[in-house]
Design an enzyme around this catalytic site. Structure first.
Site, mmCIF file in Angstrom:
data_model
loop_
_atom_site.group_PDB
_atom_site.id
_atom_site.type_symbol
_atom_site.label_atom_id
_atom_site.label_comp_id
_atom_site.label_asym_id
_atom_site.label_seq_id
_atom_site.Cartn_x
_atom_site.Cartn_y
_atom_site.Cartn_z
ATOM 1 N N GLY A 117 -2.822 3.227 -2.069
ATOM 2 C CA GLY A 117 -2.563 3.210 -0.628
ATOM 3 C C GLY A 117 -1.979 1.907 -0.117
ATOM 4 O O GLY A 117 -1.986 1.646 1.086
ATOM 5 N N LEU A 118 -1.471 1.062 -1.035
ATOM 6 C CA LEU A 118 -0.935 -0.241 -0.601
ATOM 7 C C LEU A 118 0.596 -0.280 -0.620
ATOM 8 O O LEU A 118 1.198 -1.346 -0.493
ATOM 9 C CB LEU A 118 -1.513 -1.361 -1.471
ATOM 10 C CG LEU A 118 -3.034 -1.527 -1.405
ATOM 11 C CD1 LEU A 118 -3.499 -2.677 -2.287
ATOM 12 C CD2 LEU A 118 -3.499 -1.758 0.035
ATOM 13 N N ALA A 122 6.961 2.126 -2.409
ATOM 14 C CA ALA A 122 7.968 1.760 -1.398
ATOM 15 C C ALA A 122 8.368 0.294 -1.545
ATOM 16 O O ALA A 122 9.524 -0.079 -1.313
ATOM 17 C CB ALA A 122 7.426 2.019 -0.001
ATOM 18 N N ASP A 164 5.549 4.016 5.317
ATOM 19 C CA ASP A 164 5.539 2.969 4.282
ATOM 20 C C ASP A 164 6.891 2.255 4.195
ATOM 21 O O ASP A 164 6.961 1.025 4.260
ATOM 22 C CB ASP A 164 5.206 3.573 2.903
ATOM 23 C CG ASP A 164 3.728 3.894 2.744
ATOM 24 O OD1 ASP A 164 3.032 3.973 3.768
ATOM 25 O OD2 ASP A 164 3.280 4.078 1.598
HETATM 26 O O1 PMV Z 1 -1.350 6.496 0.349
HETATM 27 P P1 PMV Z 1 -0.168 5.936 1.048
HETATM 28 O O2 PMV Z 1 -0.187 4.506 1.199
HETATM 29 O O3 PMV Z 1 1.116 6.438 0.492
HETATM 30 O O4 PMV Z 1 -0.258 6.426 2.557
HETATM 31 C C1 PMV Z 1 -0.284 7.748 2.849
HETATM 32 C C2 PMV Z 1 -0.286 7.891 4.335
HETATM 33 C C3 PMV Z 1 -0.304 9.340 4.740
HETATM 34 O O5 PMV Z 1 -0.357 9.343 6.155
HETATM 35 C C4 PMV Z 1 -1.528 10.062 4.197
HETATM 36 C C5 PMV Z 1 0.932 10.077 4.260
HETATM 37 C C6 PMV Z 1 2.207 9.705 4.997
HETATM 38 O O6 PMV Z 1 3.261 10.109 4.513
HETATM 39 O O7 PMV Z 1 2.161 9.042 6.034
#
Ligand code: PMV
Length: 325
Positions: A117-118, A122, A164
């Site tokens: 999730g960081l 990207a 992201d």
């Molecule tokens: O897990 P990450 O950092 O790719 O974040 C995902 C964020 C979501 O809202 C769950 C998906 C999105 O595309 O925004």
């Protein structure tokens, strides 16, 4: 033919070696709801980064993804699916610049934990676009970099919201909603964030699909949770601008509770969130898709060390303190 069509760049404009980088990110408010059109708030994390090194080569165009242990020479058949989006991105970057790719080697590496999730995907893609364009003597505006990186995000994650690529290419806190120009946010006071990793992978595509299944089955309940998350994001933007740290922390707690309602939290995430709050954080929540990955805690400049220690004691395998603003 591997080279993008168009004018061949004169060799003089190419540098022997070019380095570029890009930060990680955390979503402070609004994950998942942002996929359904609600606003969100994300900030860059400069303490962790991805790098691209672009070097002149004798004949071929080669992409090396060091962290994955993969290398692909353009023209040598189909790339491994894990690097295909990056190979495509390399070609599309050249197309956008309207120049042919000369022989070069692009090496990518990152110290951003993967699938937590960081924003590691990207960030690597952003470093690639920046490195290649700079190497070829051009610089692309952040919006063009973001658009290019979004396509790679689609290949990796399905239908991402675009948050992201936007926050990483702009490198500023942003108030983001799909289909609207991103609004940079100036924190009224610098934020001290402590990030703690559960060590559990958080595959964005899978979790977003699971939320989608839940939404199909209980649409009005999910829509109402998304509405409440969207309202928290809007409040948070104002609190961040005012530097109202205590209230911002409470708003993070409220957002985490709604993510629990969406069933994207987990026992390790809740344990880290509880430990952060008990050690003096103003607030804490999971960040990103959830189920695994990281928590982000809002600490005061003096309490960050205590919060970091508490996260480690509660089982975080990796902890990082970062300042925003
Ligand atoms: O897990 P990450 O950092 O790719 O974040 C995902 C964020 C979501 O809202 C769950 C998906 C999105 O595309 O925004």
């Amino acid at each position: 033919m591997d080279c993008a069509s168009g004018e061949r760049v004169p060799r003089e404009t190419e540098r022997p070696v070019t380095e570029a980088d890009a930060p990680g990110k955390v979503i402070l408010f609004g994950e998942h709801a942002v996929v359904y059109g609600r606003p969100a708030l994300a900030v860059p994390v400069h303490r962790v980064r991805a790098w691209a090194t672009v070097e002149q080569a004798a004949e071929a165009v080669t992409l090396r993804a060091e962290d994955l242990g993969l290398e692909h020479r353009l023209g040598d058949g189909a790339p491994d699916p894990r690097v295909r989006p990056l190979v495509d991105l390399l070609r599309r970057t050249a197309d956008t610049l309207e120049i042919s790719l000369p022989p070069l080697t692009v090496t990518l590496r990152s110290d951003i934990p993967i699938s937590r999730g960081l924003g590691s995907g990207a960030a690597v893609a952003t470093a690639l676009v920046r490195g290649v364009s700079l190497h070829l003597g051009r610089s692309l505006p952040a919006a063009s970099v973001s658009e290019l990186v979004y396509e790679a995000e689609v290949a990796y994650h399905g239908m991402p919201s675009g948050i992201d690529n936007t926050v990483i290419s702009l490198e500023r806190p942003i108030h983001f909603a799909k289909g609207r120009p991103p609004l940079p946010v100036d924190p009224g006071t610098p934020l001290t964030l402590v990030i703690g990793d559960t060590g559990v992978e958080s595959p964005t595509r899978k979790i977003v699909e699971e939320v989608r299944r839940g939404w199909r089955q209980a649409r009005s309940r999910y829509e109402s949770v998304f509405d409440r998350i969207g309202e928290l994001s809007e409040q948070a933007v104002r609190l961040l601008e005012q530097g109202a740290i205590v209230d911002l922390g409470k708003t993070m707690d409220a957002n985490h509770q709604l993510l629990i309602e969406l069933e994207v939290s987990s026992e390790p995430l809740n344990r880290l969130v509880t430990a952060a709050r008990a050690s003096g954080a103003a607030g804490a929540k999971l960040t990103g898709a959830g189920r695994g990955g990281c928590v982000v805690a809002l600490a005061g400049p003096d309490s960050a060390g205590e919060v970091a220690k508490a996260l480690e004691a509660a089982g975080a395998g990796w902890v990082s303190v970062t300042r925003v603003g």
